[in-house]
Design a protein around this motif. Structure first.
Motif, PDB file in Angstrom:
ATOM      1  N   ASP A  36     -10.408 -12.378  37.740  1.00 30.26           N
ATOM      2  CA  ASP A  36     -11.382 -12.870  38.710  1.00 30.26           C
ATOM      3  C   ASP A  36     -10.690 -13.747  39.755  1.00 30.26           C
ATOM      4  N   PRO A  37      -9.818 -13.128  40.581  1.00 27.90           N
ATOM      5  CA  PRO A  37      -9.078 -13.922  41.564  1.00 27.90           C
ATOM      6  C   PRO A  37      -9.957 -14.490  42.670  1.00 27.90           C
ATOM      7  N   LEU A  38     -11.152 -13.942  42.838  1.00 28.49           N
ATOM      8  CA  LEU A  38     -12.058 -14.399  43.891  1.00 28.49           C
ATOM      9  C   LEU A  38     -13.193 -15.247  43.316  1.00 28.49           C
ATOM     10  N   GLU A  39     -12.915 -15.987  42.248  1.00 27.66           N
ATOM     11  CA  GLU A  39     -13.992 -16.686  41.544  1.00 27.66           C
ATOM     12  C   GLU A  39     -14.764 -17.641  42.458  1.00 27.66           C
ATOM     13  N   GLY A  40     -14.067 -18.337  43.341  1.00 30.96           N
ATOM     14  CA  GLY A  40     -14.771 -19.253  44.238  1.00 30.96           C
ATOM     15  C   GLY A  40     -15.822 -18.539  45.071  1.00 30.96           C
ATOM     16  N   TYR A  41     -15.403 -17.462  45.733  1.00 26.92           N
ATOM     17  CA  TYR A  41     -16.355 -16.649  46.506  1.00 26.92           C
ATOM     18  C   TYR A  41     -17.418 -16.056  45.593  1.00 26.92           C
ATOM     19  N   ASN A  42     -16.991 -15.527  44.450  1.00 28.31           N
ATOM     20  CA  ASN A  42     -17.920 -14.846  43.550  1.00 28.31           C
ATOM     21  C   ASN A  42     -19.027 -15.780  43.068  1.00 28.31           C
ATOM     22  N   ARG A  43     -18.678 -17.019  42.768  1.00 28.78           N
ATOM     23  CA  ARG A  43     -19.704 -17.960  42.302  1.00 28.78           C
ATOM     24  C   ARG A  43     -20.728 -18.258  43.392  1.00 28.78           C
ATOM     25  N   MET A  45     -21.531 -16.226  45.941  1.00 27.97           N
ATOM     26  CA  MET A  45     -22.341 -15.032  46.149  1.00 27.97           C
ATOM     27  C   MET A  45     -23.260 -14.780  44.967  1.00 27.97           C
ATOM     28  N   PHE A  46     -22.799 -15.090  43.763  1.00 25.70           N
ATOM     29  CA  PHE A  46     -23.641 -14.958  42.574  1.00 25.70           C
ATOM     30  C   PHE A  46     -24.878 -15.846  42.698  1.00 25.70           C
ATOM     31  N   ALA A  47     -24.683 -17.077  43.181  1.00 27.54           N
ATOM     32  CA  ALA A  47     -25.809 -17.997  43.344  1.00 27.54           C
ATOM     33  C   ALA A  47     -26.789 -17.482  44.389  1.00 27.54           C
ATOM     34  N   VAL A  48     -26.265 -16.942  45.495  1.00 23.60           N
ATOM     35  CA  VAL A  48     -27.129 -16.371  46.534  1.00 23.60           C
ATOM     36  C   VAL A  48     -27.918 -15.194  45.976  1.00 23.60           C
ATOM     37  N   ASN A  49     -27.236 -14.287  45.280  1.00 25.92           N
ATOM     38  CA  ASN A  49     -27.908 -13.133  44.692  1.00 25.92           C
ATOM     39  C   ASN A  49     -28.979 -13.562  43.699  1.00 25.92           C
ATOM     40  N   ASP A  50     -28.688 -14.616  42.939  1.00 24.12           N
ATOM     41  CA  ASP A  50     -29.633 -15.079  41.927  1.00 24.12           C
ATOM     42  C   ASP A  50     -30.903 -15.629  42.572  1.00 24.12           C
ATOM     43  N   VAL A  51     -30.752 -16.326  43.679  1.00 23.69           N
ATOM     44  CA  VAL A  51     -31.926 -16.836  44.398  1.00 23.69           C
ATOM     45  C   VAL A  51     -32.803 -15.679  44.861  1.00 23.69           C
ATOM     46  N   VAL A  52     -32.178 -14.650  45.436  1.00 23.92           N
ATOM     47  CA  VAL A  52     -32.924 -13.475  45.900  1.00 23.92           C
ATOM     48  C   VAL A  52     -33.581 -12.768  44.721  1.00 23.92           C
ATOM     49  N   ASP A  53     -32.855 -12.643  43.626  1.00 23.03           N
ATOM     50  CA  ASP A  53     -33.408 -11.979  42.446  1.00 23.03           C
ATOM     51  C   ASP A  53     -34.642 -12.710  41.930  1.00 23.03           C
ATOM     52  N   GLN A  54     -34.547 -14.029  41.816  1.00 19.96           N
ATOM     53  CA  GLN A  54     -35.667 -14.803  41.296  1.00 19.96           C
ATOM     54  C   GLN A  54     -36.864 -14.799  42.237  1.00 19.96           C
ATOM     55  N   ALA A  55     -36.587 -14.698  43.533  1.00 19.24           N
ATOM     56  CA  ALA A  55     -37.670 -14.736  44.523  1.00 19.24           C
ATOM     57  C   ALA A  55     -38.306 -13.377  44.762  1.00 19.24           C
ATOM     58  N   VAL A  56     -37.520 -12.304  44.600  1.00 18.37           N
ATOM     59  CA  VAL A  56     -37.999 -10.972  44.980  1.00 18.37           C
ATOM     60  C   VAL A  56     -37.958  -9.979  43.826  1.00 18.37           C
ATOM     61  N   PHE A  57     -36.763  -9.688  43.330  1.00 18.39           N
ATOM     62  CA  PHE A  57     -36.596  -8.571  42.405  1.00 18.39           C
ATOM     63  C   PHE A  57     -37.245  -8.815  41.045  1.00 18.39           C
ATOM     64  N   ARG A  58     -37.092 -10.000  40.508  1.00 21.63           N
ATOM     65  CA  ARG A  58     -37.707 -10.289  39.208  1.00 21.63           C
ATOM     66  C   ARG A  58     -39.237 -10.222  39.290  1.00 21.63           C
ATOM     67  N   PRO A  59     -39.886 -10.835  40.300  1.00 20.88           N
ATOM     68  CA  PRO A  59     -41.344 -10.693  40.397  1.00 20.88           C
ATOM     69  C   PRO A  59     -41.801  -9.238  40.557  1.00 20.88           C
ATOM     70  N   VAL A  60     -41.061  -8.456  41.329  1.00 21.53           N
ATOM     71  CA  VAL A  60     -41.420  -7.049  41.486  1.00 21.53           C
ATOM     72  C   VAL A  60     -41.319  -6.321  40.148  1.00 21.53           C
ATOM     73  N   ALA A  61     -40.245  -6.597  39.408  1.00 17.16           N
ATOM     74  CA  ALA A  61     -40.071  -5.962  38.104  1.00 17.16           C
ATOM     75  C   ALA A  61     -41.169  -6.380  37.134  1.00 17.16           C
ATOM     76  N   VAL A 152     -20.892  -8.236  44.725  1.00 19.65           N
ATOM     77  CA  VAL A 152     -21.285  -7.619  45.996  1.00 19.65           C
ATOM     78  C   VAL A 152     -22.567  -8.287  46.494  1.00 19.65           C
ATOM     79  N   PRO A 153     -22.636  -8.693  47.749  1.00 22.19           N
ATOM     80  CA  PRO A 153     -23.843  -9.335  48.274  1.00 22.19           C
ATOM     81  C   PRO A 153     -25.104  -8.520  47.991  1.00 22.19           C
ATOM     82  N   LEU A 154     -26.079  -9.162  47.384  1.00 26.50           N
ATOM     83  CA  LEU A 154     -27.397  -8.617  47.054  1.00 26.50           C
ATOM     84  C   LEU A 154     -27.368  -7.545  45.961  1.00 26.50           C
TER      85      LEU A 154
END
Length: 253
Positions: A36-43, A45-61, A152-154
């Motif tokens: 995981d050489p890109l851990e800083g970036y990955n963390r 982007m992971f946080a951004v994706n998680d916000v979107v998931d909790q706001a959109v994808f999880r409620p839809v599911a 990967v973003p989103l």
């Protein structure tokens, strides 16, 4: 055309990413350090994706689970599995897994002819269970390492090997080219959308448990993804996780 294809391929990545997260939090440690050489970036982007998931994808599911009965959801999942049979078949062949080739051929013929186009998993009832295969697994069977881990973003987690493999899978898919040639590509987008929702719904409980029980949610999901992918390469049993990991489904399995 290239922009459209790129979008579609990246959409495939998220299904594999969500599928990997079905491992429990107790599996969040690995014998070796993750690549995981890109851990800083990955963390980030992971946080951004998680916000979107909790706001959109999880409620839809959750809405999908509430509105659609389990038997109907199973039928959707079975149908989606049947649609990807050409990809499974190609990868089983490339891996030299001829028992897997037989399994795909039996499942596809039986479920298509008797199971209402694949909606009913008749073959599965007779022991021919669905085994998702992709070119990332094929590369692993050939000895290619996972490569760097990246978020990967989103769309979620992947590796160099898996991202490349999923891109190849898209070009292997006869349905992709058929719908493109007849200018009915909207149906392909619809398939991706339904596949995403199906994968996320299937993993609602597993992801919630992982979040609650993990000291470091990012590290837990990373470990889960990498371990799950290696298990798929070696055809290891998923145990209590069950045999259907979408890969998404983005709930395959």
């Amino acid at each position: 055309m290239m922009a459209r294809i790129a979008f579609l391929k990246f959409s495939h990545v998220v299904l594999a990413g969500f599928a990997a997260l079905t491992l429990s939090a107790c599996s969040s440690t690995q014998a070796t350090e993750p690549n995981d050489p890109l851990e800083g970036y990955n963390r980030v982007m992971f946080a951004v994706n998680d916000v979107v998931d909790q706001a959109v994808f999880r409620p839809v599911a959750k809405g999908y689970r509430f509105a659609v009965p389990q038997p109907a959801r199973n039928g959707v999942r079975n149908f989606l599995n049947n649609l990807r049979a050409p990809i499974d078949l190609a990868n089983e062949t490339l891996q030299g897994d001829f028992a897997g080739v037989e399994n795909v051929l039996v499942r596809t013929s039986v479920n298509t002819l008797i199971g209402v186009g694949g909606v009913i998993d008749v073959a599965g009832m007779e022991g021919y269970v669905h085994q998702r295969e992709d070119f990332g697994q094929t590369l692993g069977v050939w000895g290619v390492g996972q490569g760097p881990y990246i978020i990967v973003p989103l769309l979620g987690p992947t590796t160099m090997r898996d991202g490349t493999g999923l891109l190849v899978d898209g070009f292997m898919d006869p349905l992709f080219w058929y719908l493109y040639n007849i200018e009915k590509f909207g149906w392909y987008y619809a398939r991706l959308g339904v596949s995403y929702i199906d994968a996320r719904e299937e993993l609602l409980d597993a992801l919630d448990d992982l979040r609650r029980n993990s000291f470091d949610y990012y590290a837990a999901t990373r470990s889960a993804y990498l371990q799950r992918r290696e298990a798929m390469v070696t055809d290891m049993s998923t145990g209590a996780l069950g045999s259907h990991i979408p890969d998404y489904d983005a709930g395959e399995e």
